[in-house]
Design a protein around this motif. Structure first.
Motif, PDB file in Angstrom:
ATOM      1  N   ASN A 123       0.805  -1.221   0.000  1.00 15.98           N
ATOM      2  CA  ASN A 123       0.000   0.000   0.000  1.00 15.98           C
ATOM      3  C   ASN A 123       0.843   1.279   0.000  1.00 15.98           C
ATOM      4  O   ASN A 123       0.302   2.374  -0.016  1.00 15.98           O
ATOM      5  CB  ASN A 123      -0.963   0.014   1.197  1.00 15.98           C
ATOM      6  N   GLY A 124       2.159   1.163   0.053  1.00 16.97           N
ATOM      7  CA  GLY A 124       3.044   2.319   0.010  1.00 16.97           C
ATOM      8  C   GLY A 124       3.159   3.084   1.316  1.00 16.97           C
ATOM      9  O   GLY A 124       3.783   4.134   1.358  1.00 16.97           O
ATOM     10  N   HIS A 125       2.568   2.566   2.391  1.00 15.12           N
ATOM     11  CA  HIS A 125       2.630   3.262   3.672  1.00 15.12           C
ATOM     12  C   HIS A 125       4.030   3.194   4.280  1.00 15.12           C
ATOM     13  O   HIS A 125       4.702   2.171   4.200  1.00 15.12           O
ATOM     14  CB  HIS A 125       1.614   2.680   4.657  1.00 15.12           C
ATOM     15  N   LEU A 126       4.394   4.279   4.904  1.00 18.91           N
ATOM     16  CA  LEU A 126       5.676   4.380   5.590  1.00 18.91           C
ATOM     17  C   LEU A 126       5.564   3.698   6.945  1.00 18.91           C
ATOM     18  O   LEU A 126       4.681   4.003   7.736  1.00 18.91           O
ATOM     19  CB  LEU A 126       6.044   5.852   5.768  1.00 18.91           C
ATOM     20  N   ILE A 127       6.459   2.757   7.215  1.00 19.31           N
ATOM     21  CA  ILE A 127       6.458   2.042   8.492  1.00 19.31           C
ATOM     22  C   ILE A 127       7.503   2.638   9.428  1.00 19.31           C
ATOM     23  O   ILE A 127       7.246   2.827  10.617  1.00 19.31           O
ATOM     24  CB  ILE A 127       6.707   0.529   8.267  1.00 19.31           C
ATOM     25  N   SER A 128       8.677   2.946   8.900  1.00 20.70           N
ATOM     26  CA  SER A 128       9.764   3.452   9.736  1.00 20.70           C
ATOM     27  C   SER A 128      10.655   4.352   8.904  1.00 20.70           C
ATOM     28  O   SER A 128      10.905   4.095   7.720  1.00 20.70           O
ATOM     29  CB  SER A 128      10.569   2.270  10.284  1.00 20.70           C
ATOM     30  N   TRP A 129      11.154   5.424   9.533  1.00 16.07           N
ATOM     31  CA  TRP A 129      12.083   6.366   8.901  1.00 16.07           C
ATOM     32  C   TRP A 129      13.104   6.731   9.962  1.00 16.07           C
ATOM     33  O   TRP A 129      12.762   7.350  10.965  1.00 16.07           O
ATOM     34  CB  TRP A 129      11.333   7.601   8.442  1.00 16.07           C
TER      35      TRP A 129
END
Length: 120
Positions: free
Chosen positions: A108-114
């Motif tokens: 889904n292209g969601h950011l999990i960690s940065w």
């Protein structure tokens, strides 16, 4: 004698202020270069996110450089674990270095960690 003492004191203060100004200038330059390196690393992360969006099986095992204006960023690796891609990117500007490790969900292209890391 008092005039000599006053002159030496003022001269010392002038040197101190001049040195403070030079140090401040170099600190500002280092801050600017760190900000530039962070933006370069973010650019490489965006390249990788585009690649993953177009190909959910995308992997990168050898570092690859990309031009970003007059600079370059390096995409270190893109690995896949289940539906998550881990992106490792680096931006360098002078002494400023930013290493980013980003995890995105390829479904889904969601950011999990940065996260900014010291090294890999």
């Amino acid at each position: 004698m008092a005039i000599l003492l006053l002159s030496v004191t003022l001269f010392g203060m002038t040197l101190s202020l001049a040195q403070f100004g030079i140090v401040t200038r170099f600190n500002m330059l280092n801050i600017e270069q760190k900000q530039t390196s962070a933006l370069l690393a973010e650019s490489c992360v965006q390249y990788a996110e585009i690649f993953v969006a177009h190909d959910p099986e995308y992997l990168l095992t050898q570092p690859q450089e990309f031009s970003v204006g007059d600079h370059t960023c390096t995409l270190i690796a893109v690995t896949k674990h289940g539906s998550e891609h881990t992106i490792e990117a680096q931006g360098i500007s002078g002494p400023g270095i930013t290493n980013l490790e980003v995890i995105v969900d390829s479904q889904n292209g969601h950011l999990i960690s940065w996260e900014e890391v010291g090294s890999w």
